[in-house]
Design a protein around this motif. Structure first.
Motif, PDB file in Angstrom:
ATOM      1  N   GLY A   1       0.789  -1.224   0.000  1.00 41.30           N
ATOM      2  CA  GLY A   1       0.000   0.000   0.000  1.00 41.30           C
ATOM      3  C   GLY A   1       0.817   1.268   0.000  1.00 41.30           C
ATOM      4  N   ARG A   2       2.131   1.166  -0.029  1.00 32.70           N
ATOM      5  CA  ARG A   2       2.985   2.352   0.033  1.00 32.70           C
ATOM      6  C   ARG A   2       3.591   2.657  -1.336  1.00 32.70           C
ATOM      7  NH1 ARG A   2       5.321   3.414   5.489  1.00 32.70           N
ATOM      8  NH2 ARG A   2       4.241   2.048   6.976  1.00 32.70           N
ATOM      9  N   THR A   3       4.058   3.888  -1.475  1.00 28.48           N
ATOM     10  CA  THR A   3       4.754   4.338  -2.689  1.00 28.48           C
ATOM     11  C   THR A   3       6.230   4.535  -2.367  1.00 28.48           C
ATOM     12  OG1 THR A   3       2.834   5.434  -3.641  1.00 28.48           O
ATOM     13  CG2 THR A   3       4.984   6.193  -4.394  1.00 28.48           C
ATOM     14  N   ALA A   4       7.077   4.000  -3.228  1.00 31.01           N
ATOM     15  CA  ALA A   4       8.520   4.222  -3.107  1.00 31.01           C
ATOM     16  C   ALA A   4       9.015   4.956  -4.341  1.00 31.01           C
ATOM     17  CB  ALA A   4       9.259   2.893  -2.962  1.00 31.01           C
ATOM     18  N   ILE A   5      10.061   5.716  -4.172  1.00 25.20           N
ATOM     19  CA  ILE A   5      10.786   6.254  -5.325  1.00 25.20           C
ATOM     20  C   ILE A   5      12.179   5.681  -5.275  1.00 25.20           C
ATOM     21  CG2 ILE A   5      11.447   8.396  -4.106  1.00 25.20           C
ATOM     22  CD1 ILE A   5      11.268   9.757  -6.941  1.00 25.20           C
TER      23      ILE A   5
ATOM     24  N   ASP B   1       9.589  -6.897  -4.180  1.00 27.79           N
ATOM     25  CA  ASP B   1       9.373  -7.925  -3.157  1.00 27.79           C
ATOM     26  C   ASP B   1       9.050  -7.326  -1.783  1.00 27.79           C
ATOM     27  OD1 ASP B   1       9.222 -10.495  -4.035  1.00 27.79           O
ATOM     28  OD2 ASP B   1      11.386 -10.849  -4.052  1.00 27.79           O
ATOM     29  N   MET B   2       9.455  -6.089  -1.537  1.00 32.15           N
ATOM     30  CA  MET B   2       9.112  -5.438  -0.267  1.00 32.15           C
ATOM     31  C   MET B   2       7.628  -5.103  -0.190  1.00 32.15           C
ATOM     32  SD  MET B   2      12.532  -3.035   0.106  1.00 32.15           S
ATOM     33  CE  MET B   2      12.091  -2.159   1.612  1.00 32.15           C
ATOM     34  N   GLY B   3       6.931  -5.183  -1.340  1.00 31.84           N
ATOM     35  CA  GLY B   3       5.487  -5.060  -1.328  1.00 31.84           C
ATOM     36  C   GLY B   3       4.940  -3.706  -1.705  1.00 31.84           C
ATOM     37  N   PHE B   4       5.737  -2.794  -2.164  1.00 38.76           N
ATOM     38  CA  PHE B   4       5.235  -1.473  -2.544  1.00 38.76           C
ATOM     39  C   PHE B   4       4.170  -1.601  -3.638  1.00 38.76           C
ATOM     40  CE2 PHE B   4       9.465  -0.467  -0.818  1.00 38.76           C
ATOM     41  CZ  PHE B   4       9.119   0.528   0.084  1.00 38.76           C
ATOM     42  N   SER B   5       3.147  -0.773  -3.537  1.00 40.03           N
ATOM     43  CA  SER B   5       2.090  -0.816  -4.554  1.00 40.03           C
ATOM     44  C   SER B   5       2.502  -0.086  -5.817  1.00 40.03           C
ATOM     45  CB  SER B   5       0.796  -0.216  -4.003  1.00 40.03           C
ATOM     46  OG  SER B   5       1.005   1.140  -3.631  1.00 40.03           O
ATOM     47  N   GLN B   6       3.380   0.922  -5.673  1.00 39.89           N
ATOM     48  CA  GLN B   6       3.939   1.554  -6.860  1.00 39.89           C
ATOM     49  C   GLN B   6       5.354   2.036  -6.548  1.00 39.89           C
ATOM     50  OE1 GLN B   6       1.532   4.785  -8.306  1.00 39.89           O
ATOM     51  NE2 GLN B   6       1.838   6.071  -6.505  1.00 39.89           N
ATOM     52  N   VAL B   7       6.196   1.931  -7.561  1.00 41.55           N
ATOM     53  CA  VAL B   7       7.584   2.384  -7.445  1.00 41.55           C
ATOM     54  C   VAL B   7       7.843   3.362  -8.579  1.00 41.55           C
ATOM     55  CG1 VAL B   7      10.017   1.728  -7.465  1.00 41.55           C
ATOM     56  CG2 VAL B   7       8.322   0.207  -6.409  1.00 41.55           C
ATOM     57  N   VAL B   8       8.217   4.577  -8.199  1.00 47.86           N
ATOM     58  CA  VAL B   8       8.552   5.616  -9.171  1.00 47.86           C
ATOM     59  C   VAL B   8      10.057   5.555  -9.411  1.00 47.86           C
ATOM     60  CG1 VAL B   8       8.469   8.080  -9.686  1.00 47.86           C
ATOM     61  CG2 VAL B   8       6.651   7.019  -8.309  1.00 47.86           C
ATOM     62  N   LEU B   9      10.453   5.584 -10.666  1.00 49.06           N
ATOM     63  CA  LEU B   9      11.868   5.499 -11.030  1.00 49.06           C
ATOM     64  C   LEU B   9      12.382   6.868 -11.452  1.00 49.06           C
ATOM     65  CD1 LEU B   9      11.745   2.246 -13.211  1.00 49.06           C
ATOM     66  CD2 LEU B   9      12.136   2.435 -10.743  1.00 49.06           C
TER      67      LEU B   9
ATOM     68  N   LEU C   1       5.005   0.254 -11.910  1.00 48.53           N
ATOM     69  CA  LEU C   1       6.264   0.982 -12.109  1.00 48.53           C
ATOM     70  C   LEU C   1       6.005   2.193 -12.990  1.00 48.53           C
ATOM     71  CD1 LEU C   1       8.814  -1.930 -12.748  1.00 48.53           C
ATOM     72  CD2 LEU C   1       8.075  -0.936 -10.585  1.00 48.53           C
ATOM     73  N   ILE C   2       6.536   3.341 -12.577  1.00 42.94           N
ATOM     74  CA  ILE C   2       6.347   4.595 -13.320  1.00 42.94           C
ATOM     75  C   ILE C   2       7.700   5.277 -13.466  1.00 42.94           C
ATOM     76  CG2 ILE C   2       5.152   6.818 -13.401  1.00 42.94           C
ATOM     77  CD1 ILE C   2       3.191   5.675 -11.322  1.00 42.94           C
TER      78      ILE C   2
END
Length: 839
Positions: free
Chosen positions: A199-203, A325-333, A402-403
């Protein structure tokens, strides 16, 4: 990658006066004057004569290059793979120029199929032996047909991927070495973090030129983000006041320390996720929490975790796989460019690469960007794209989006592109740092010591088993000598039976240990591999191979035992670090031996001490280490900078790239390349500017201004090209006096220009002077058949037929099958016969 559906236009075949058929669309008139044999001899010389080698040849020059190589004596144990466009190969077969079945050890194929079709040739063994050589056909070198530049790029791309695959199979010694050195620091497997950030967003921040585009967005959404970053950008992020929650680092090589040392300042706020084989100078001096990816021991043991390995070899690949694998719902690159900026830079502002200057090696590789334009890239970037696409599919399967909002990044299947303003992360609690503290709790001296003791027990167990393998190798070596009658004893076959028994033990009871010992020195083991194993071996060769086999086995085992002993000594030092009253002499010695002065700060932090609270006799040692560590962090002229300089500061490379852009009339790219060099720290940038501006003046139709530019060049590496341009301009403008003067200057700089100077003299009616220069040149270069033919023909023009005959006959003495020379001799005979018959 070239469009596989694209066809190429070939046109008709022509035949030269020597009976050779060729495609002028591919080779133009390269073989019309002196024949292909002489052209190839001048181009390749003895290049194709190495034994036990694999030759990959991009292009076949209308089939003539294949025939030239095959009619020569092929070196023992060598294989040849000719790669060309399918349309060309089909035409060559239709014309009867290519046989349907090439001789053994030769493959004629396409760029798409060369790897799969070459497996029967045993190509992997040539990679093991590091005996793979790539040759450009004349079609590639001359670039007359555009399709051949793309062909060579595709061969290099697939070759790079295959070489990487083979190196991953055999090149793991450094991974094993660094992993063993890191055993004490690898305490928490990264699998602890799996599915913990749903449920979290990572960049995820990497080191490409587009990275700064993300900074405003990060500042606006910092409280709702988990910031992940590769370690190499830690310093740039710190300057911007952006502190990552997680840093990633994987590279085992020593040279990488100075690239990523900025991470060491972030230990209080950031968690480090490291590959098990990360360079120990980084991991051993890290004061904060860490979790490791990959294995623990380089052999099978229940102590190894269930960490997942992700496709791709870069830190960006592994970081992205871990983020999913850490479970983020979206990862911004951001900074995941995998191509150059429009200014030609490969890395972010502030990096060593960007400071030194733009990427200067000649590049014809292009990728489409998120913004829709084509951007230049390089082979390692290009090879990284397919595995990132695999990771993108993995992310989709795991429900992770992934964005990449950066328009200048390479477009990757499965990665969405949206502008920054359209991405808004949802608020979450607890904060990323609090969540990481929950998952990676604080350690104590007792928990670390328990870890060290478990490691030491396993190392002692493995050491004993390797010692037994070493004993078997020594016995096998003795049996090999006795089998062939050494040490004053007659040969006896009973020793062959014992050798067979030893092999059964190594492959059975000690199978895993035996494989470990082989892997430890796989490079040496692979030297035993011979691609020509199908031939009969003499007894002496068999004896020598057997002896070398057991010597390598023995030496590998001994080397591995010594390495395990050093690791166990380091573990004892780590245990000493946890004591209230440690042996300071042992600590200081280990830290100095490991070149880890910052380890003293780790010790002080864990002991909650300062140098002032230490016993007085050891304070000086800690102060010295502190100074050494500070100097290491402050060092700016280091091995990594020299490594990048060696790749990005070569005047020859600048010349080659600028030349290619000039010849292709790519004015905008050439102008941008010059502007980027002006921003670099390269000492020769003014000289580069003269050359590039001269090219631009020529393209703009201003030869006089170009001449002034070229005459300002003083750098030795650029002078020959400047003179060549002055020579060309002089010819184009009809200034023969200048052309002759410049031509003479070129011939004084390099012997390779001498025949051209002589030819110019001939064209200006100075035949005798030209012949004299040709003669002097051929005293130094004895097998330049092209120049010898020119001299022979000049002799005929000067009315010296006997000298012409002698010149042609000298060529035939070296190359009896030279059809062009036989044609010239026949013409000479016919001319003399007609002259004799005339009344």
């Amino acid at each position: 990658m070239p469009d596989k559906t694209q066809t190429i236009s070939l046109g008709p075949f022509l035949m030269n006066r020597f009976g050779e058929r060729y495609l002028p669309s591919v080779n133009q008139e390269a073989f019309s004057r002196v024949g292909s044999d002489n052209v190839f001899q001048q181009q390749y010389g003895e290049f194709f004569t190495r034994e036990d080698s694999l030759y990959l040849v991009a292009g076949c020059d209308s089939g003539l290059l294949i025939h030239w190589i095959l009619k020569r004596k092929r070196p023992e144990g060598s294989r040849f793979i000719f790669i060309d466009h399918p349309e060309v190969l089909e035409r060559l077969r239709d014309e009867g120029i290519l046989p349907d079945e090439p001789p053994p050890g030769v493959l004629v194929t396409t760029a798409e199929h060369w790897i799969s079709q070459s497996e029967p040739l045993g190509i992997k063994e040539y990679f093991y032996l590091d005996q793979v050589f790539v040759a450009k056909s004349l079609a590639v070198v001359d670039g007359i047909h555009d399709g051949y530049v793309g062909l060579f790029n595709e061969v290099e791309r697939t070759l790079g991927q295959y070489r990487l695959q083979v190196n991953n199979e055999i090149g793991n010694r450094i991974f094993m070495m660094k992993g063993l050195e890191n055993l004490a620091e690898n305490r928490f497997p990264a699998s602890r973090l799996k599915d913990s950030f749903s449920g979290r967003t990572a960049i995820l921040l990497a080191g490409g030129p587009s990275l700064p585009e993300s900074f405003p967005w990060i500042r606006a959404h910092r409280n709702h983000l988990t910031i992940l970053a590769v370690a190499r950008v830690a310093e740039q992020l710190s300057r911007e006041g952006i502190i990552p929650d997680v840093l990633f680092a994987i590279d085992p090589h020593d040279v990488i320390f100075h690239q990523s040392k900025g991470m060491l300042a972030l230990w209080q706020e950031s968690v480090l996720i490291n590959m098990y084989h990360l360079n120990p100078a980084l991991l051993g001096q890290w004061q904060g929490r860490n979790a490791y990816m990959g294995t623990l021991f380089p052999w099978e043991t229940p102590l190894n975790p269930t960490n997942v390995a992700y496709p791709g070899i870069t830190v960006g690949h592994q970081a992205l796989g871990m983020a999913v694998d850490m479970g983020f719902s979206q990862v911004v690159l951001a900074g995941f460019d995998l191509c150059f900026s429009r200014e030609g830079f490969t890395h972010v502002v502030g990096s060593i690469e960007q400071t030194i200057g733009p990427f200067i090696a000649r590049g014809d590789l292009m990728v489409k960007t998120n913004g829709g334009w084509m951007a230049e890239t390089r082979h390692d970037f290009l090879n990284a794209i397919p595995s990132l696409a695999i990771l993108a599919r993995f992310a989709i399967e795991r429900g992770c989006r992934l964005i990449n909002p950066c328009p200048g990044s390479a477009r990757i299947d499965g990665v969405d592109h949206h502008p920054w303003e359209n991405i808004a992360p949802e608020p979450t609690t607890p904060s990323a740092r609090d969540r990481l503290r929950e998952l990676l709790p604080a350690e104590t001296p007792a928990t670390r010591t328990a870890h060290y003791q478990i490691l030491d027990k396993e190392l002692a167990r493995m050491r004993g088993l390797i010692a037994k393998v070493k004993g078997l190798a020594i016995e096998g070596l003795e049996c090999n000598d006795d089998l062939f009658g050494r040490r004053g004893k007659p040969p006896h076959f009973k020793f062959k039976k014992r050798m067979d028994a030893i092999e059964q033990i190594l492959d059975g009871e000690y199978r895993e240990i035996s494989r470990l010992v082989k892997r430890w020195g796989l490079g040496a083991m692979l030297k035993l591999s011979r691609p020509d194993k199908e031939r009969d071996w003499s007894d002496a060769e068999i004896e020598r191979a057997g002896r070398l086999y057991y010597e390598i086995y023995r030496d590998n085992a001994l080397s591995l035992i010594k390495r395990l002993d050093a690791v166990r000594q380091r573990l004892r030092t780590r245990m000493e670090e946890e004591k209230n009253r440690p042996d300071y002499k042992q600590l200081l010695k280990q830290w100095r031996d490991d070149n880890q002065p910052g380890r003293s700060l780790v010790f002080l932090h864990r002991q909650s001490q300062t140098i002032g609270t230490l016993p007085a006799p050891v304070q000086a040692g800690f102060i010295a280490l502190g100074h050494d560590f500070a100097a290491l962090l402050a060092q700016t002229d280091h091995d990594y900078k020299q490594y990048i300089l060696s790749m990005q500061s070569s005047p020859q490379a600048v010349r080659v790239k600028a030349q290619a852009l000039f010849r292709n009339r790519e004015t905008d790219r050439l102008r941008q390349f010059g502007a980027s060099l002006e921003k670099s720290s390269l000492a020769e940038r003014t000289e580069y500017n003269h050359l590039i501006q001269g090219y631009l003046d020529e393209l703009a139709g201003n030869p006089q201004q170009a001449t002034r530019r070229y005459r300002q060049i003083t750098h030795q590496a650029l002078i020959p090209e400047a003179l060549q341009r002055l020579f060309t301009i002089a010819l184009q403008t009809g200034d023969m006096l200048t052309a002759l003067a410049v031509s003479q200057r070129l011939s004084e700089i390099s012997l390779i220009h001498t025949p051209f100077h002589a030819e110019l003299l001939r064209l200006n009616g100075q035949g005798a002077a030209a012949a004299a220069i040709f003669e002097e040149y051929l005293k130094l270069v004895r097998k330049d058949f092209v120049t010898m033919i020119k001299l022979g023909r000049l002799y005929l023009e000067l009315g010296r037929p006997q000298e012409a005959r002698e010149t042609f006959e000298r060529i035939l003495a070296e190359d009896p099958d030279n059809q062009a020379v036989r044609t010239f001799l026949n013409d000479l005979e016919q001319t003399q016969t007609e002259g004799t018959a005339a009344p």
